[in-house]
Design a protein around this motif. Structure first.
Motif, mmCIF file in Angstrom:
data_model
loop_
_atom_site.group_PDB
_atom_site.id
_atom_site.type_symbol
_atom_site.label_atom_id
_atom_site.label_comp_id
_atom_site.label_asym_id
_atom_site.label_seq_id
_atom_site.Cartn_x
_atom_site.Cartn_y
_atom_site.Cartn_z
ATOM 1 N N LEU A 133 0.863 -1.189 0.000
ATOM 2 C CA LEU A 133 0.000 0.000 0.000
ATOM 3 C C LEU A 133 0.895 1.234 0.000
ATOM 4 O O LEU A 133 1.940 1.249 0.650
ATOM 5 C CB LEU A 133 -0.904 -0.006 1.236
ATOM 6 C CG LEU A 133 -2.002 -1.072 1.202
ATOM 7 C CD1 LEU A 133 -2.316 -1.593 2.581
ATOM 8 C CD2 LEU A 133 -3.260 -0.490 0.572
ATOM 9 N N GLN B 145 -8.649 0.439 3.091
ATOM 10 C CA GLN B 145 -7.295 0.286 2.551
ATOM 11 C C GLN B 145 -7.041 -1.166 2.141
ATOM 12 O O GLN B 145 -6.450 -1.436 1.099
ATOM 13 C CB GLN B 145 -6.248 0.728 3.582
ATOM 14 C CG GLN B 145 -6.191 2.238 3.784
ATOM 15 C CD GLN B 145 -5.196 2.636 4.854
ATOM 16 O OE1 GLN B 145 -5.190 2.085 5.958
ATOM 17 N NE2 GLN B 145 -4.338 3.589 4.528
ATOM 18 N N TYR C 237 -3.831 -1.010 9.129
ATOM 19 C CA TYR C 237 -4.536 -0.600 7.903
ATOM 20 C C TYR C 237 -6.044 -0.784 8.074
ATOM 21 O O TYR C 237 -6.497 -1.718 8.738
ATOM 22 C CB TYR C 237 -4.024 -1.385 6.694
ATOM 23 C CG TYR C 237 -2.646 -0.929 6.267
ATOM 24 C CD1 TYR C 237 -2.493 0.249 5.541
ATOM 25 C CD2 TYR C 237 -1.508 -1.640 6.631
ATOM 26 C CE1 TYR C 237 -1.231 0.694 5.167
ATOM 27 C CE2 TYR C 237 -0.245 -1.201 6.264
ATOM 28 C CZ TYR C 237 -0.107 -0.033 5.531
ATOM 29 O OH TYR C 237 1.132 0.415 5.180
#
Lengths: 183, 170
Positions: free
Chosen positions: A45, A107, A103
């Motif tokens: 990410l 996400q 997260y």
């Protein structure tokens, strides 16, 4: 591609051994005496975790919650949380790592969506053509309620009763019915 | 009244039926990969002998990445195609095999018996397979020298497909 010599692997092993880190192990790598970090070099990410890291029961609970929203790619309509397949278990382990790192649900779903597309979401986003899936059931209920309400009222209307009784052709039969029921 | 109900019912049910008919027609593996046209996830993976291979952001040559497994029958069918491809494009295209959910011993036996068209890389936890959106074996990705995924092939790779894709890159 670009083979690095076994010395590079040795350096890697030594550095991991010295650091004493305990990243996730794979039996295949264990059998070869190799230790991660090997795998993806790209960041999973691009943004920092949006929530606080979790552990223990809370981590288990959130992992179940979030993976129940992710479609198992090799199953028929099963979520990653419910599927016992190897791929689903691997995806669940990844989701768990990301949740542990803090997260958020959005996400994590975005991470899997980047690789698999929107198909990976068990509940499609409520936008565009997908809106049909969300709105049609509500519309169906509303129309159903309206139909029931209007149809229940109609037979009791005076108009219908009058029209039957005022038909001269039916009068003899109605007379028989009246006699039968004693009215 | 009945006609109104019929029309309303049809208006509600027909779009749903069309939606479901379209949706159920899809084979998940046939859905276009969102990664095509985007940067290939980079990785470092080791083969059975511990050699580490890397897919950098900008590879020196086009790369064919094939996810395969010894338990996968189509992979056995496409093995000769990849062997021929690796020979034909030697020095011009790199071929990388990423073994999908398999055991080292079985991989060794498979390669010893049928030959190798490239390194057989192990993917701990299927991390790289997930990053590439792999549904199952075999799946093949072609990466250009600017690091972009130019093609994804699900199922058996044919010589024609390989020639067409790589011909456009060389």
């Amino acid at each position: 591609m670009r083979p690095r010599h076994p010395i590079a692997v040795l350096v890697l092993l030594l550095s991991v051994a010295v650091a004493g880190t305990g990243t996730a192990q794979d039996p295949a790598y264990d059998a070869l005496g190799l230790r991660p970090p090997l795998g993806l070099d790209s960041p999973k990410l691009d943004e920092p975790p949006a929530e606080t890291p979790l552990e223990g029961d809370e981590l288990d609970r959130r992992t179940e919650e979030i993976t129940s929203l992710i479609r198992c790619p090799v199953c028929q309509g099963l979520s990653v949380a419910d599927s016992p397949t190897d791929l689903a278990l691997a995806m669940k382990a990844e989701a768990r790592q990301l949740i542990a790192a803090g997260y958020s649900e959005d996400q994590i779903l975005s991470y899997f969506e980047r690789s698999y597309g929107e198909f990976i979401r068990l509940s499609p986003r409520a936008e565009g053509f997908n809106l049909l899936v969300w709105l049609a059931p509500i519309l169906a209920v509303l129309v159903g309620v309206w139909l029931v309400a209007t149809r229940v009222r109609t037979p009791r209307s005076a108009t219908e009763e009058t029209s039957v009784e005022s038909d001269p052709e039916l009068e003899p039969y109605l007379e028989i019915v009246r006699r039968e029921v004693g009215s | 009244m009945n006609r109104v109900a019929l029309i309303l019912g049809a208006l509600l049910v027909l779009p749903l039926l069309i939606f479901l008919a379209i949706s159920f027609r899809y084979d998940p593996r046939a859905i276009d990969s969102p990664l095509v046209g985007k940067a290939a996830p980079t990785f470092s993976l080791a083969d059975l002998d511990g050699h580490v291979y890397q897919l950098p952001e900008s590879p020196a040559r086009p790369v064919v990445i094939n996810f395969w497994a010894t338990w996968c029958q189509p992979c056995i069918v496409e093995h000769p195609v990849l062997l021929a491809g690796a020979r034909r494009y030697a020095g011009r295209v790199d071929f990388l095999g990423i073994v999908y959910q398999d055991k080292p011993q079985l991989i060794r036996e498979f390669v010893a018996q049928r030959g190798a068209w490239g390194p057989s890389l192990l993917d701990p936890g299927s991390e790289v397979a997930i990053a590439y959106g792999v549904y199952g074996a075999p799946e093949t990705f072609v990466v250009s020298t600017d690091g972009t995924i130019v093609e994804r092939i699900t199922g058996v790779v044919t010589p024609q497909a390989l020639e067409q894709i790589l011909g456009g890159l060389l």
